[in-house]
Design a protein around this motif. Sequence first.
Motif, PDB file in Angstrom:
ATOM      1  N   CYS A 120      -4.354  -1.026   4.237  1.00 47.62           N
ATOM      2  CA  CYS A 120      -4.443   0.305   4.864  1.00 47.62           C
ATOM      3  C   CYS A 120      -5.880   0.795   4.967  1.00 47.62           C
TER       4      CYS A 120
ATOM      5  N   LYS B 217      -3.807   6.943   4.918  1.00 51.47           N
ATOM      6  CA  LYS B 217      -2.832   6.043   5.532  1.00 51.47           C
ATOM      7  C   LYS B 217      -1.985   5.307   4.499  1.00 51.47           C
TER       8      LYS B 217
ATOM      9  N   GLU C 155       2.316   6.126   7.544  1.00 46.75           N
ATOM     10  CA  GLU C 155       1.586   5.883   6.307  1.00 46.75           C
ATOM     11  C   GLU C 155       2.470   5.073   5.356  1.00 46.75           C
TER      12      GLU C 155
END
Length: 174
Positions: free
Chosen positions: A78, A116, A149
């Motif tokens: 991420c 995220k 996310e």
Amino acid sequence: MNDEWSEQALFELKQKVKADILVGLQTDDHNYESLDIVEAVIKCQPNEINDVVELLDVASASTIIGIDMADVIDLLECGNSFQFVHSSATGEAELDMVKTATYQLIGQLEKACDTKGVLIGMESEQSLPIEAFAYIGDAVEGLLSNTGESIYYRSSMTDEPNSFQLKAIYVEDC
């Protein structure tokens, strides 16, 4: 992390220990040269290093709700820069401790810029009731309003009586 590590030294370390991934722990505000061999850097205080290592420990025997290596790799994909935060509460009423620690943690996560990904670790003396998991999950998911996310949870037990801790690693995307 410090300036003494080189790309070659880290590569050799990764080969020697047969690691799938390398994560750097940064305990100061110095801007280090980016090393491609390190998948992610987690910023924390020197006294929080063991907490970060425990949170990422996929082989922990005391884990109730575990996290596996695939989850850790997904989280690290991420972003490259992560921040560690934690909160805790003590007392007699378990749900009150959960609410207090959750409130404190959310206050810290609110400072994150458009994150995220986040890993939330819960630590209590005994197995938490489903209401506690729901409360924490609702609070974290309500805070992160992005679409797509990644949120991972982990729960483990501690021998510390009348206490509850939340630990989190989140993508620092500012």
